[in-house]
Design a protein around this motif. Structure first.
Motif: not given
Length: 192
Positions: A93-122
């Motif tokens: 159960r702990a491993l299954s939950d952790c794998i899911e949490q890490m998947g969510d982390s990777m999704e958040e980090l991927s969105k962050s990387l995409s956003e960082l590539k397109h920062l604008r002013r204002g």
């Protein structure tokens, strides 16, 4: 005789005084000066100094590199978790939950990387920074939640998972710090 000895010495001196690579020293300068106040400065300096991706010339480049490194380590940690053989229902159960949490982390980090590539002013910049801070903070929370699932599990599994996930969490924390620093350097972000 004296002239023949002086010429090689002069040439040796001349060659040794030529700067070897100002870009590599400027990269290490930006890494050191940016990482010095991070939560984990030694890890920050070590990982970003050895980064072999695209050039690091600005705080934005540095934040992107930090997120890329973190995403890569999160992916490796997730792969490790997927290969672990559990011995009990609690571990499963702990491993299954952790794998899911890490998947969510990777999704958040991927969105962050995409956003960082397109920062604008204002106003767009402020909105983007809010998104980045939210997503990377969520990734850090997911990693902490993963570790929470192993609090009541003893032994090698717990220590192995803790070591891998703690490493990712420290990288995530440093990435968040470097992203937060972008607010201070927003005037240096190029126009789209």
């Amino acid at each position: 005789m004296m002239k023949t000895l002086l010429l090689p010495l002069f040439l040796l001196h001349l060659i040794s005084s030529i700067p070897t690579s100002s870009s590599s020293s400027s990269v290490s300068d930006i890494v050191r000066s940016s990482c010095v106040h991070a939560s984990y400065p030694t890890i920050c300096i070590r990982t970003l100094s050895s980064y072999s991706g695209s050039a690091i010339n600005t705080p934005q480049d540095l934040a992107q590199a930090a997120v890329k490194i973190t995403l890569s380590r999160a992916h490796k940690a997730s792969g490790f978790l997927s290969q672990v053989k559990e011995e009990s229902k609690r571990e499963k159960r702990a491993l299954s939950d952790c794998i899911e949490q890490m998947g969510d982390s990777m999704e958040e980090l991927s969105k962050s990387l995409s956003e960082l590539k397109h920062l604008r002013r204002g106003n767009a910049f402020k909105w983007q920074m809010s998104n980045l801070e939210t997503w990377v903070s969520a990734a850090l929370t997911n990693e902490d939640t993963c570790l929470d699932g192993f609090k009541e599990i003893d032994g090698k599994l717990r220590s192995d998972v803790k070591r891998k996930i703690t490493n990712v969490a420290r990288l995530t924390s440093n990435a968040l710090y470097l992203i937060n620093r972008l607010d201070d350097s927003r005037n240096k972000i190029p126009h789209p």
